[in-house]
Scaffold this active site. Structure first.
Site, PDB file in Angstrom:
ATOM      1  N   GLU A   1       3.883  -4.959   6.838  1.00 40.57           N
ATOM      2  CA  GLU A   1       3.125  -3.897   7.497  1.00 40.57           C
ATOM      3  C   GLU A   1       3.518  -3.719   8.963  1.00 40.57           C
ATOM      4  O   GLU A   1       3.533  -2.618   9.492  1.00 40.57           O
ATOM      5  CB  GLU A   1       1.619  -4.172   7.388  1.00 40.57           C
ATOM      6  CG  GLU A   1       1.089  -4.159   5.960  1.00 40.57           C
ATOM      7  CD  GLU A   1       1.297  -5.464   5.204  1.00 40.57           C
ATOM      8  OE1 GLU A   1       1.754  -6.467   5.807  1.00 40.57           O
ATOM      9  OE2 GLU A   1       1.003  -5.491   3.994  1.00 40.57           O
TER      10      GLU A   1
ATOM     11  N   ALA B   1       0.849  -1.184   0.000  1.00 35.63           N
ATOM     12  CA  ALA B   1       0.000   0.000   0.000  1.00 35.63           C
ATOM     13  C   ALA B   1       0.888   1.238   0.000  1.00 35.63           C
ATOM     14  O   ALA B   1       2.052   1.179   0.391  1.00 35.63           O
ATOM     15  CB  ALA B   1      -0.894  -0.018   1.225  1.00 35.63           C
TER      16      ALA B   1
ATOM     17  N   GLY C   1       1.804  -6.208  -2.051  1.00 42.85           N
ATOM     18  CA  GLY C   1       1.488  -6.741  -3.377  1.00 42.85           C
ATOM     19  C   GLY C   1       1.230  -8.233  -3.290  1.00 42.85           C
ATOM     20  O   GLY C   1       0.556  -8.828  -4.131  1.00 42.85           O
TER      21      GLY C   1
ATOM     22  N   GLU D   1      -0.720  -9.423  -1.194  1.00 42.75           N
ATOM     23  CA  GLU D   1      -2.171  -9.502  -1.017  1.00 42.75           C
ATOM     24  C   GLU D   1      -2.892  -9.396  -2.350  1.00 42.75           C
ATOM     25  O   GLU D   1      -3.860 -10.113  -2.609  1.00 42.75           O
ATOM     26  CB  GLU D   1      -2.633  -8.390  -0.079  1.00 42.75           C
ATOM     27  CG  GLU D   1      -1.960  -8.462   1.280  1.00 42.75           C
ATOM     28  CD  GLU D   1      -2.414  -7.346   2.190  1.00 42.75           C
ATOM     29  OE1 GLU D   1      -2.042  -6.189   1.927  1.00 42.75           O
ATOM     30  OE2 GLU D   1      -3.149  -7.626   3.142  1.00 42.75           O
TER      31      GLU D   1
HETATM   32  C1  HXC Z   1       4.997   4.580  -1.036  1.00 41.38           C
HETATM   33  C2  HXC Z   1       6.926   3.640  -1.796  1.00 41.38           C
HETATM   34  C3  HXC Z   1       6.543   2.388  -1.283  1.00 41.38           C
HETATM   35  C4  HXC Z   1       5.301   2.294  -0.623  1.00 41.38           C
HETATM   36  C5  HXC Z   1       8.467   2.170  -2.222  1.00 41.38           C
HETATM   37  N1  HXC Z   1       8.120   3.457  -2.360  1.00 41.38           N
HETATM   38  N2  HXC Z   1       7.527   1.495  -1.567  1.00 41.38           N
HETATM   39  N3  HXC Z   1       6.138   4.705  -1.679  1.00 41.38           N
HETATM   40  N4  HXC Z   1       4.555   3.410  -0.516  1.00 41.38           N
HETATM   41  N5  HXC Z   1       4.842   1.132  -0.138  1.00 41.38           N
HETATM   42  C6  HXC Z   1       8.885   4.518  -3.000  1.00 41.38           C
HETATM   43  C7  HXC Z   1      10.059   4.937  -2.144  1.00 41.38           C
HETATM   44  O1  HXC Z   1       9.643   5.830  -1.154  1.00 41.38           O
HETATM   45  C8  HXC Z   1      10.946   5.563  -3.173  1.00 41.38           C
HETATM   46  O2  HXC Z   1      10.473   6.858  -3.449  1.00 41.38           O
HETATM   47  C9  HXC Z   1      10.724   4.713  -4.407  1.00 41.38           C
HETATM   48  O3  HXC Z   1       9.453   4.056  -4.207  1.00 41.38           O
HETATM   49  C10 HXC Z   1      11.771   3.646  -4.595  1.00 41.38           C
HETATM   50  O4  HXC Z   1      11.850   2.875  -3.380  1.00 41.38           O
HETATM   51  P1  HXC Z   1      13.244   2.602  -2.609  1.00 41.38           P
HETATM   52  O5  HXC Z   1      12.883   2.265  -1.210  1.00 41.38           O
HETATM   53  O6  HXC Z   1      14.197   3.697  -2.848  1.00 41.38           O
HETATM   54  O7  HXC Z   1      13.752   1.295  -3.395  1.00 41.38           O
HETATM   55  P2  HXC Z   1      14.693   0.143  -2.807  1.00 41.38           P
HETATM   56  O8  HXC Z   1      15.772   0.738  -1.953  1.00 41.38           O
HETATM   57  O9  HXC Z   1      15.064  -0.679  -3.974  1.00 41.38           O
HETATM   58  O10 HXC Z   1      13.759  -0.725  -1.823  1.00 41.38           O
HETATM   59  C11 HXC Z   1      12.633  -1.445  -2.322  1.00 41.38           C
HETATM   60  C12 HXC Z   1      11.696  -1.899  -1.146  1.00 41.38           C
HETATM   61  C13 HXC Z   1      11.342  -0.655  -0.300  1.00 41.38           C
HETATM   62  C14 HXC Z   1      12.414  -2.933  -0.299  1.00 41.38           C
HETATM   63  C15 HXC Z   1      10.464  -2.532  -1.771  1.00 41.38           C
HETATM   64  O11 HXC Z   1      10.866   0.377  -1.157  1.00 41.38           O
HETATM   65  C16 HXC Z   1      10.299  -0.908   0.744  1.00 41.38           C
HETATM   66  O12 HXC Z   1      10.545  -1.503   1.778  1.00 41.38           O
HETATM   67  N6  HXC Z   1       9.061  -0.390   0.510  1.00 41.38           N
HETATM   68  C17 HXC Z   1       7.991  -0.457   1.472  1.00 41.38           C
HETATM   69  C18 HXC Z   1       7.427  -1.849   1.538  1.00 41.38           C
HETATM   70  C19 HXC Z   1       6.304  -1.906   2.559  1.00 41.38           C
HETATM   71  O13 HXC Z   1       6.537  -1.693   3.762  1.00 41.38           O
HETATM   72  N7  HXC Z   1       5.102  -2.191   2.114  1.00 41.38           N
HETATM   73  C20 HXC Z   1       3.937  -2.292   2.936  1.00 41.38           C
HETATM   74  C21 HXC Z   1       3.184  -1.003   2.792  1.00 41.38           C
HETATM   75  S1  HXC Z   1       2.033  -0.765   4.111  1.00 41.38           S
HETATM   76  P3  HXC Z   1      11.458   8.134  -3.467  1.00 41.38           P
HETATM   77  O14 HXC Z   1      10.510   9.276  -3.646  1.00 41.38           O
HETATM   78  O15 HXC Z   1      12.204   8.120  -2.192  1.00 41.38           O
HETATM   79  O16 HXC Z   1      12.337   7.878  -4.666  1.00 41.38           O
HETATM   80  C22 HXC Z   1       0.774  -1.719   3.864  1.00 41.38           C
HETATM   81  C23 HXC Z   1      -0.201  -1.708   4.990  1.00 41.38           C
HETATM   82  C24 HXC Z   1      -1.572  -1.502   4.623  1.00 41.38           C
HETATM   83  O17 HXC Z   1       0.681  -2.373   2.859  1.00 41.38           O
HETATM   84  C25 HXC Z   1      -2.285  -2.757   4.479  1.00 41.38           C
HETATM   85  C26 HXC Z   1      -2.617  -3.125   3.079  1.00 41.38           C
HETATM   86  C27 HXC Z   1      -1.470  -3.576   2.209  1.00 41.38           C
END
Ligand code: HXC
Length: 259
Positions: free
Chosen positions: A133, A68, A111, A113
């Site tokens: 999360e 998300a 993703g 999910e």
């Molecule tokens: C918003 C995101 C994002 C996310 C990545 N980006 N994931 N933006 N929401 N979930 C953005 C980053 O901020 C960054 O933007 C750009 O995408 C590239 O990501 P990087 O982190 O620089 O890439 P990398 O170092 O290769 O790492 C990849 C990654 C990491 C390991 C996937 O991005 C990551 O951990 N993302 C979050 C994963 C996560 O926690 N997902 C769960 C979401 S919460 P900028 O502007 O800095 O370039 C959730 C809870 C709700 O899902 C319930 C329903 C799902």
């Protein structure tokens, strides 16, 4: 983020199948509300289209979807989330009658999910599945705690949801999360081949098979078997049952009418 001006998905027809590609590369396909609304609207339109027999959903080589959209959610409070019924529209993806195939390469975090809402889950050998999360102080919100537990069992689902540990493609296949793992450069071709195969079958039989398998997650074994038996009897009302069985006996490929 000024992404409202462009769409976040691409939709193409490939024979009798359709391909939806998540296209928010700068955010690693993070699932904001725009992505949700566009994916749900596109899949529901394809679901109504008699020319479409299967929908493939894929992302990029690096990310199927990085969960998300954290930036979109971070400032919301309980009432915002409740009144918007945040993520509820994703449920409609699981309600489609047309089969769906997720083709997952790279990160499927949250993703995961989205992929689990699809019927067939093909993974590239680069795929990484997780429910991170908990590391953000929240919990899954698109059904991950339920879907993952049904797919891989309590022990792995608990570990993943409580620690955020990810699974690589090989572990995901061993655990039963994915249908198959293929080399990354063959992922899309394999997914489209699966979709074309499904789209070439009798559409009512495909829909009933999907309904029957889905029912296994909703009901008791006895009720599920009864449900399957009723549908099994019902397919004998279709021309495609006559055609499929005639083709077998006559040693020729079937030409299903409803596909
Ligand atoms: C918003 C995101 C994002 C996310 C990545 N980006 N994931 N933006 N929401 N979930 C953005 C980053 O901020 C960054 O933007 C750009 O995408 C590239 O990501 P990087 O982190 O620089 O890439 P990398 O170092 O290769 O790492 C990849 C990654 C990491 C390991 C996937 O991005 C990551 O951990 N993302 C979050 C994963 C996560 O926690 N997902 C769960 C979401 S919460 P900028 O502007 O800095 O370039 C959730 C809870 C709700 O899902 C319930 C329903 C799902």
């Amino acid at each position: 983020e000024f992404e409202e001006a462009r769409t976040t998905i691409r939709v193409e027809r490939v024979g009798r199948a359709a391909l939806i590609t998540l296209d928010r590369p700068r955010a690693l396909n993070a699932l904001n509300l725009q992505v949700m609304n566009e994916v749900v609207a596109a899949t529901e339109a394809l679901d109504r289209d008699p020319e479409c027999g299967c929908v493939v959903i894929t992302g990029s080589a690096k990310a199927f979807a990085a969960g998300a959209d954290i930036k979109e959610m971070r400032s919301r409070d309980y009432l915002d989330m409740y009144l918007a019924d945040w993520f509820a529209a994703w449920d409609r993806l699981g309600q489609l009658r047309t089969p769906t195939v997720a083709a997952v390469a790279g990160y499927a975090l949250g993703g995961c999910e989205l992929a689990m809402l699809c019927d067939v889950l093909l993974a590239a050998d680069t795929a990484v599945f997780g429910q991170p999360e908990i590391t953000l102080g929240v919990i899954p919100g698109i059904g991950g705690s339920q879907g993952l537990t049904r797919a891989v069992g309590k022990a792995k689902a608990m570990e993943m949801c409580l620690t955020g540990r990810t699974m690589d493609a090989a572990e995901a296949e061993r655990a039963g999360l994915v249908s198959r793992v293929v080399p990354a450069d063959e992922l899309l071709g394999e997914a489209l081949a699966v979709a074309e195969t499904v789209a070439g079958m009798s559409l009512p039989a495909v829909m009933m098979a999907k309904e029957a398998v889905a029912r296994a997650f909703e009901t008791t074994l006895a009720e599920g078997v009864r449900f399957e038996r009723r549908l099994f009897h019902a397919v004998f009302a279709t021309a495609d049952q006559k055609e499929g069985m005639a083709a077998f006996v006559e040693k020729r490929p079937p030409a299903f009418r409803h596909r």
